[in-house]
Design an enzyme around this catalytic site. Structure first.
Site, mmCIF file in Angstrom:
data_model
loop_
_atom_site.group_PDB
_atom_site.id
_atom_site.type_symbol
_atom_site.label_atom_id
_atom_site.label_comp_id
_atom_site.label_asym_id
_atom_site.label_seq_id
_atom_site.Cartn_x
_atom_site.Cartn_y
_atom_site.Cartn_z
ATOM 1 N N SER A 86 17.510 39.533 98.108
ATOM 2 C CA SER A 86 16.990 38.204 97.388
ATOM 3 C C SER A 86 16.725 37.099 98.395
ATOM 4 O O SER A 86 16.042 37.325 99.261
ATOM 5 C CB SER A 86 17.948 37.957 96.163
ATOM 6 O OG SER A 86 17.310 36.943 95.359
ATOM 7 N N HIS A 195 15.256 38.290 89.705
ATOM 8 C CA HIS A 195 14.620 39.642 89.822
ATOM 9 C C HIS A 195 14.474 40.380 88.558
ATOM 10 O O HIS A 195 14.651 41.589 88.237
ATOM 11 C CB HIS A 195 15.761 40.574 90.463
ATOM 12 C CG HIS A 195 15.988 39.864 91.808
ATOM 13 N ND1 HIS A 195 15.368 39.589 92.824
ATOM 14 C CD2 HIS A 195 17.247 39.600 92.390
ATOM 15 C CE1 HIS A 195 15.559 38.941 93.884
ATOM 16 N NE2 HIS A 195 16.926 38.811 93.503
#
Length: 297
Positions: A86, A195
């Site tokens: 991430s 996400h």
């Protein structure tokens, strides 16, 4: 020895983490650069109160990852691969020479602001252990059919996953799973639903900011955790960095791909340690080390 540097994502942060940075001239120069770009002292980013804000969390992880990554690189040589989870993709890109640190600081500040403003409360992420992907997707699909905001966000290991979405829907999903399979769930210290498609609009805004940023050739191989592959083209890397907040994370497949390429050593940058444990599952005979374990606390 084929080596990868890994960089943790949101959830790994801890108060005072930037006070543990290396005491070197190079590290101090990076701190001063960050303060000049951001217009604030680095020490204001990682207090317990400051870390309740997504922008401060992500900037702290960027600064820590870049400084520790460059420090270890100076001591032990450059890695063959960089892989970030991430927000960890940003310090990975800086250490690989793809992004200028000053550009990364501005992009991450914007990224954190966009995410925080989009979902200031009521949303988050939840870790699941013990359930299969099929069982999780069955529950998620059923929840989605009822209009609930819940998504399978991270595939971290064969039976370790992360859901994103509305907190009440996340908790309900865990209870539904427990009714059919033995598993455990825990809310993560991530107050935004990363996400998944809930951040698609924010990712597009960030992509617009990326259009003005130079993406340079990498000095090592950049691995996309959203695609579980090495990216070579600069435009592919640009899209990966801009869009990863809204894309599913395939950490397990990324690790497996590197092992199949002959990876022998993995070094996780502070303040993380959980990525090291995940890598050990697919690289049991290799060297898997979290630098955080060497830092005096």
């Amino acid at each position: 020895m084929l080596t990868a540097f890994t960089f943790p994502g949101q959830g790994a942060q801890r108060a005072g983490m930037l006070a543990q940075l290396p005491r070197t001239e190079v590290a101090e120069a990076r701190v001063h650069e960050a303060e000049k770009v951001l217009g604030q002292a680095v020490r204001t980013l990682d207090t317990a109160e400051a870390l309740t804000d997504t922008r401060n969390v992500q900037l702290s992880l960027l600064i820590s990852g870049v400084i520790w990554g460059e420090h270890f690189q100076q001591q032990s040589g450059k890695p063959d691969f960089v892989l970030g989870l991430s927000i960890g993709a940003y310090p990975a890109a800086v250490v690989a020479g793809i992004l200028e640190f000053s550009d990364a600081l501005q992009l991450v500040a914007l990224r954190g602001q966009l995410m925080q403003q989009a979902y200031p409360s009521g949303y988050g992420m939840l870790a699941l252990i013990g359930a299969s992907r099929y069982a999780i997707e069955t529950v998620v699909d059923a929840q989605r059919a009822q209009g609930r905001d819940v998504f399978l966000a991270n595939l971290n290991a064969e039976q370790q996953f992360v859901l994103a979405g509305e907190r009440s829907a996340l908790r309900e999903s865990v209870e539904l799973l427990k009714a059919s399979v033995p598993c455990a769930g825990q809310m993560l210290d991530v107050p935004v639903p990363s996400h998944c498609e809930l951040l698609s609009e924010q990712a597009e805004i960030l992509a617009g900011a990326f259009a003005e940023v130079e993406i340079r050739s990498s000095n090592c191989r950049y691995v996309s955790a959203t695609r579980a592959r090495v990216l070579h083209k600069q435009e592919d890397i640009r899209r990966d960095l801009a869009q990863n907040m809204s894309l599913q994370m395939h950490w397990h497949d990324s690790c497996q791909m590197l092992v199949e390429r002959g990876l022998e050593r993995v070094i996780e940058m502070p303040p993380g340690n959980s990525l090291t444990g995940l890598f050990r599952r697919v690289l049991p005979s290799g060297i898997c080390k979290a630098l955080q374990s060497d830092i005096q606390t």
